[in-house]
Design a protein around this motif. Structure first.
Motif, PDB file in Angstrom:
ATOM      1  N   LEU A  94       0.855  -1.177   0.000  1.00 15.44           N
ATOM      2  CA  LEU A  94       0.000   0.000   0.000  1.00 15.44           C
ATOM      3  C   LEU A  94       0.893   1.230   0.000  1.00 15.44           C
ATOM      4  CD1 LEU A  94      -2.938   0.956   0.125  1.00 15.44           C
ATOM      5  CD2 LEU A  94      -2.804   0.858   2.617  1.00 15.44           C
ATOM      6  N   ARG A  95       0.638   2.136  -0.942  1.00 19.68           N
ATOM      7  CA  ARG A  95       1.479   3.330  -1.078  1.00 19.68           C
ATOM      8  C   ARG A  95       0.784   4.541  -0.476  1.00 19.68           C
ATOM      9  NH1 ARG A  95       2.584   6.953  -6.143  1.00 19.68           N
ATOM     10  NH2 ARG A  95       4.475   8.052  -5.524  1.00 19.68           N
ATOM     11  N   PHE A  96       1.497   5.231   0.389  1.00 20.28           N
ATOM     12  CA  PHE A  96       1.016   6.474   0.982  1.00 20.28           C
ATOM     13  C   PHE A  96       1.857   7.624   0.437  1.00 20.28           C
ATOM     14  CE2 PHE A  96      -0.198   3.240   4.116  1.00 20.28           C
ATOM     15  CZ  PHE A  96      -1.552   3.531   4.253  1.00 20.28           C
ATOM     16  N   VAL A  97       1.212   8.546  -0.262  1.00 20.98           N
ATOM     17  CA  VAL A  97       1.906   9.604  -1.009  1.00 20.98           C
ATOM     18  C   VAL A  97       2.122  10.830  -0.134  1.00 20.98           C
ATOM     19  CG1 VAL A  97       1.785  11.104  -3.044  1.00 20.98           C
ATOM     20  CG2 VAL A  97       0.899   8.755  -3.155  1.00 20.98           C
ATOM     21  N   ALA A  98       3.342  11.370  -0.191  1.00 22.29           N
ATOM     22  CA  ALA A  98       3.668  12.587   0.561  1.00 22.29           C
ATOM     23  C   ALA A  98       2.811  13.752   0.087  1.00 22.29           C
ATOM     24  CB  ALA A  98       5.148  12.925   0.383  1.00 22.29           C
ATOM     25  N   GLU A 114      -7.384   5.491   1.766  1.00 22.59           N
ATOM     26  CA  GLU A 114      -6.481   4.501   1.173  1.00 22.59           C
ATOM     27  C   GLU A 114      -6.470   3.218   1.993  1.00 22.59           C
ATOM     28  OE1 GLU A 114      -4.805   4.538  -1.630  1.00 22.59           O
ATOM     29  OE2 GLU A 114      -5.334   6.573  -2.229  1.00 22.59           O
ATOM     30  N   TRP A 115      -6.250   3.337   3.312  1.00 18.88           N
ATOM     31  CA  TRP A 115      -6.145   2.099   4.087  1.00 18.88           C
ATOM     32  C   TRP A 115      -7.506   1.450   4.307  1.00 18.88           C
ATOM     33  CZ3 TRP A 115      -4.747   6.256   7.771  1.00 18.88           C
ATOM     34  CH2 TRP A 115      -5.642   6.412   8.817  1.00 18.88           C
ATOM     35  N   GLN A 116      -8.593   2.258   4.314  1.00 19.84           N
ATOM     36  CA  GLN A 116      -9.911   1.650   4.457  1.00 19.84           C
ATOM     37  C   GLN A 116     -10.326   0.898   3.198  1.00 19.84           C
ATOM     38  OE1 GLN A 116     -12.608   4.765   5.732  1.00 19.84           O
ATOM     39  NE2 GLN A 116     -11.994   4.566   7.873  1.00 19.84           N
ATOM     40  N   GLY A 117      -9.711   1.251   2.055  1.00 21.98           N
ATOM     41  CA  GLY A 117     -10.019   0.555   0.812  1.00 21.98           C
ATOM     42  C   GLY A 117      -9.008  -0.516   0.448  1.00 21.98           C
ATOM     43  N   ALA A 118      -8.035  -0.764   1.331  1.00 24.95           N
ATOM     44  CA  ALA A 118      -6.971  -1.736   1.032  1.00 24.95           C
ATOM     45  C   ALA A 118      -7.503  -3.168   1.082  1.00 24.95           C
ATOM     46  CB  ALA A 118      -5.823  -1.575   2.013  1.00 24.95           C
ATOM     47  N   GLU A 119      -7.075  -3.971   0.142  1.00 21.50           N
ATOM     48  CA  GLU A 119      -7.510  -5.359   0.070  1.00 21.50           C
ATOM     49  C   GLU A 119      -6.942  -6.180   1.224  1.00 21.50           C
ATOM     50  OE1 GLU A 119      -8.397  -6.798  -4.391  1.00 21.50           O
ATOM     51  OE2 GLU A 119      -6.272  -6.622  -3.899  1.00 21.50           O
ATOM     52  N   PHE A 120      -7.807  -6.973   1.841  1.00 19.78           N
ATOM     53  CA  PHE A 120      -7.410  -7.950   2.860  1.00 19.78           C
ATOM     54  C   PHE A 120      -6.676  -7.316   4.036  1.00 19.78           C
ATOM     55  CE2 PHE A 120      -7.496 -10.110  -1.275  1.00 19.78           C
ATOM     56  CZ  PHE A 120      -8.526 -11.002  -1.035  1.00 19.78           C
ATOM     57  N   ASN A 147       5.411   6.456   2.277  1.00 23.04           N
ATOM     58  CA  ASN A 147       6.249   5.390   1.725  1.00 23.04           C
ATOM     59  C   ASN A 147       5.328   4.306   1.180  1.00 23.04           C
ATOM     60  OD1 ASN A 147       8.539   3.814   1.097  1.00 23.04           O
ATOM     61  ND2 ASN A 147       9.569   4.470   2.969  1.00 23.04           N
ATOM     62  N   THR A 148       5.917   3.276   0.580  1.00 16.48           N
ATOM     63  CA  THR A 148       5.158   2.083   0.194  1.00 16.48           C
ATOM     64  C   THR A 148       5.417   1.021   1.254  1.00 16.48           C
ATOM     65  OG1 THR A 148       5.287   2.589  -2.167  1.00 16.48           O
ATOM     66  CG2 THR A 148       4.810   0.314  -1.559  1.00 16.48           C
ATOM     67  N   TYR A 149       4.347   0.489   1.822  1.00 11.74           N
ATOM     68  CA  TYR A 149       4.471  -0.472   2.924  1.00 11.74           C
ATOM     69  C   TYR A 149       3.889  -1.822   2.510  1.00 11.74           C
ATOM     70  CZ  TYR A 149       5.439   3.571   5.890  1.00 11.74           C
ATOM     71  OH  TYR A 149       5.993   4.706   6.438  1.00 11.74           O
ATOM     72  N   ASN A 150       4.609  -2.884   2.865  1.00 10.98           N
ATOM     73  CA  ASN A 150       4.082  -4.226   2.689  1.00 10.98           C
ATOM     74  C   ASN A 150       3.330  -4.631   3.956  1.00 10.98           C
ATOM     75  OD1 ASN A 150       5.216  -4.543   0.137  1.00 10.98           O
ATOM     76  ND2 ASN A 150       7.123  -5.333   0.965  1.00 10.98           N
ATOM     77  N   LEU A 167      -0.547  -1.573  10.925  1.00 11.90           N
ATOM     78  CA  LEU A 167       0.080  -0.853   9.816  1.00 11.90           C
ATOM     79  C   LEU A 167       0.376   0.593  10.211  1.00 11.90           C
ATOM     80  CD1 LEU A 167       0.976  -0.757   6.837  1.00 11.90           C
ATOM     81  CD2 LEU A 167      -1.383  -0.174   6.240  1.00 11.90           C
ATOM     82  N   LEU A 168      -0.597   1.271  10.833  1.00 11.03           N
ATOM     83  CA  LEU A 168      -0.409   2.673  11.218  1.00 11.03           C
ATOM     84  C   LEU A 168       0.693   2.827  12.263  1.00 11.03           C
ATOM     85  CD1 LEU A 168      -3.958   4.287  11.355  1.00 11.03           C
ATOM     86  CD2 LEU A 168      -2.394   4.028   9.438  1.00 11.03           C
ATOM     87  N   LYS A 169       0.846   1.844  13.117  1.00 14.55           N
ATOM     88  CA  LYS A 169       1.931   1.900  14.108  1.00 14.55           C
ATOM     89  C   LYS A 169       3.287   1.936  13.409  1.00 14.55           C
ATOM     90  CE  LYS A 169      -0.324  -0.222  18.113  1.00 14.55           C
ATOM     91  NZ  LYS A 169      -0.378  -1.403  19.011  1.00 14.55           N
ATOM     92  N   ARG A 170       3.412   1.220  12.326  1.00 14.32           N
ATOM     93  CA  ARG A 170       4.677   1.232  11.573  1.00 14.32           C
ATOM     94  C   ARG A 170       4.904   2.597  10.928  1.00 14.32           C
ATOM     95  NH1 ARG A 170       3.685  -3.314   7.533  1.00 14.32           N
ATOM     96  NH2 ARG A 170       5.670  -2.583   6.661  1.00 14.32           N
ATOM     97  N   LEU A 171       3.839   3.187  10.363  1.00 17.01           N
ATOM     98  CA  LEU A 171       3.948   4.505   9.741  1.00 17.01           C
ATOM     99  C   LEU A 171       4.348   5.558  10.773  1.00 17.01           C
ATOM    100  CD1 LEU A 171       2.225   2.937   7.559  1.00 17.01           C
ATOM    101  CD2 LEU A 171       1.135   5.113   7.065  1.00 17.01           C
TER     102      LEU A 171
END
Length: 336
Positions: free
Chosen positions: A109-113, A123-129, A160-163, A173-177
């Protein structure tokens, strides 16, 4: 006696041959379509339970031999816990090899600056799985779960782009960001230039978000940062359009009017002194470092130059001339 022994040997050979045949029949069976593109193996799953799961998900036909293959065959008995992709899996043997030695499935999932918290939330609410656990949480509630003192998340998540592993949670995921952005900010603050007109790391984050919104050109960021630092030093208002836009919220529809510039909001830096109360976007590491180490310039103004960059000026007179040049360029572009 010899005939009896021979009969027993023949029977045993027949049983062994049948078992070997069944063994290969089980392993070579094609993997049927599954309702999910992933296989989940929970920690502590037994060989019998895994055999049941494979049957339940229609990845294998029922077989009395399968639990024993999973328990005793050295190639397949060390299966791992995790989430595994079923893509490019043709046979049950392929799948068993896959879960015995391959890393878990990864999605990205890519989060754009320069985008805002609201943009990223979509973005994250629409992310698959990605398991959604924060949908009914407010922004202050999410901030608290992340350990952020401010009630707003704006600025605190690193672009960034996060796996992520399928079925992991949005909070994980948000904790990593957040941890990444906190690490970047702390390092920039510790190594910042001396005598910056900034009192806290959070003020650095706020200014970095403004720099991020003002230019997409990496080589310009230290210059843009220098303009705002110069203004802060002499207590001159920042007068930056992106802060006005952020303060307008849903009222912004693509254009800023003179009335908008005159309307006081807590983010309108044409009307307030100093920095706005929070960041106005998610700044990149490059923008944060530009604020930590701005160029040393005499500039107090800048305006777009029509090429994607900006024209920098020392005085208001020079700036007004640059504005007229830019407007002239815009008119010529419309006439073509």
């Amino acid at each position: 006696m010899f005939k009896k022994i021979l009969f027993v040997v023949v029977v045993l050979l027949g049983i062994i041959s049948a078992s070997i045949y069944q063994y290969f029949q089980v392993l070579k069976q094609p993997v049927q379509a599954s309702s999910s593109p992933f296989l989940i193996v929970e920690r502590g799953t037994s060989s019998k339970r895994l055999a049941d799961i494979l049957v339940e998900q229609k990845l294998s036909k029922p077989s009395m031999l399968l639990p024993y293959i999973l328990r005793f065959d050295p190639k397949f008995k060390r299966f791992k816990a995790g989430v595994f992709s079923l893509e490019k899996i043709s046979t049950l043997e392929d799948l068993l090899i896959h879960i015995n030695g391959t890393q878990e499935a990864q999605l990205s999932l890519r989060f754009v600056a320069g985008r805002t918290f609201n943009d990223w939330q979509k973005e994250w609410q629409g992310a698959e799985f990605l398991k959604q656990t924060l949908k009914n949480k407010s922004e202050p509630e999410i901030a608290k779960l992340l350990g952020i003192e401010q009630p707003k998340l704006e600025g605190w998540l690193a672009p960034n782009t996060y796996n992520y592993i399928p079925y992991s949670t949005d909070l994980a995921l948000l904790k990593r960001l957040y941890k990444r952005q906190k690490r970047i900010l702390d390092k920039a603050w510790q190594n910042r230039d001396k005598n910056l007109p900034l009192s806290t790391p959070y003020e650095m984050l706020i200014l970095a978000s403004i720099v991020e919104k003002e230019t997409a050109k990496a080589d310009e960021r230290p210059q843009v940062a220098s303009v705002f630092v110069n203004r802060l030093r002499i207590k001159m208002r920042l007068q930056t359009d992106p802060t006005v836009i952020y303060g307008m919220g849903d009222k912004y529809h693509g254009n800023i009017t003179k009335r908008d510039l005159r309307t006081t909001t807590e983010y309108n830096t044409y009307r307030i002194d100093g920095l706005p109360p929070t960041p106005i976007a998610m700044p990149s590491e490059e923008a944060i470092n530009a604020v930590a180490h701005p160029d040393t310039t005499p500039y107090f103004y800048f305006v777009a130059d029509g090429t994607g960059g900006h024209k920098f000026s020392k005085t208001l007179k020079e700036h007004n001339q640059a504005v007229q040049e830019y407007l002239k360029w815009l008119r010529s572009k419309k006439d073509k």
